[in-house]
Design a protein around this motif. Structure first.
Motif, PDB file in Angstrom:
ATOM      1  N   PRO A   1     104.134 -10.448  19.722  1.00 57.33           N
ATOM      2  CA  PRO A   1     105.473 -10.798  19.237  1.00 57.33           C
ATOM      3  C   PRO A   1     105.385 -11.700  18.010  1.00 57.33           C
ATOM      4  O   PRO A   1     104.428 -12.460  17.846  1.00 57.33           O
ATOM      5  N   THR A   2     106.383 -11.592  17.168  1.00 59.67           N
ATOM      6  CA  THR A   2     106.467 -12.451  15.989  1.00 59.67           C
ATOM      7  C   THR A   2     107.933 -12.707  15.669  1.00 59.67           C
ATOM      8  O   THR A   2     108.801 -11.925  16.048  1.00 59.67           O
ATOM      9  N   VAL A   3     108.190 -13.810  15.012  1.00 58.37           N
ATOM     10  CA  VAL A   3     109.545 -14.149  14.578  1.00 58.37           C
ATOM     11  C   VAL A   3     109.487 -14.471  13.087  1.00 58.37           C
ATOM     12  O   VAL A   3     108.644 -15.247  12.643  1.00 58.37           O
ATOM     13  N   THR A   4     110.380 -13.862  12.343  1.00 56.25           N
ATOM     14  CA  THR A   4     110.515 -14.142  10.921  1.00 56.25           C
ATOM     15  C   THR A   4     111.864 -14.830  10.711  1.00 56.25           C
ATOM     16  O   THR A   4     112.866 -14.389  11.249  1.00 56.25           O
TER      17      THR A   4
ATOM     18  N   ARG B   1     117.005 -15.477  12.474  1.00 54.46           N
ATOM     19  CA  ARG B   1     115.708 -15.219  13.108  1.00 54.46           C
ATOM     20  C   ARG B   1     115.626 -13.737  13.450  1.00 54.46           C
ATOM     21  O   ARG B   1     116.493 -13.215  14.133  1.00 54.46           O
ATOM     22  N   VAL B   2     114.572 -13.095  12.995  1.00 57.63           N
ATOM     23  CA  VAL B   2     114.348 -11.684  13.260  1.00 57.63           C
ATOM     24  C   VAL B   2     113.110 -11.559  14.141  1.00 57.63           C
ATOM     25  O   VAL B   2     112.012 -11.935  13.741  1.00 57.63           O
ATOM     26  N   HIS B   3     113.318 -11.058  15.359  1.00 58.73           N
ATOM     27  CA  HIS B   3     112.222 -10.903  16.305  1.00 58.73           C
ATOM     28  C   HIS B   3     111.601  -9.532  16.129  1.00 58.73           C
ATOM     29  O   HIS B   3     112.302  -8.532  15.990  1.00 58.73           O
TER      30      HIS B   3
END
Length: 68
Positions: A14-17, A24-26
């Protein structure tokens, strides 16, 4: 947190930008075995195919989605 081990050993983590406006875009990113943080994520990894069949209600859910 779900970390999947894909065929070939690559991990999908998982990553969050965070965008400039604070949104926040997961999402996910792939971590191949030859990268530095692979060993950090490996203990959390589940086999991708096993996770497809882990839910006890899978058959019930699929039957509801079948066309009549």
């Amino acid at each position: 947190m779900n970390v999947l081990m894909l065929p070939g050993g690559t991990l999908r983590v998982p990553t969050v930008t965070v965008l400039d406006d604070g949104t926040r875009v997961h999402g996910t990113r792939d971590v191949p075995p030859d990268t530095g943080d692979y060993d950090r994520w490996l203990p959390f990894a589940d086999d991708e195919e096993r996770t497809w069949h882990a839910g006890l209600d899978d058959e019930a859910i699929l039957s509801r989605w079948q066309s009549a």
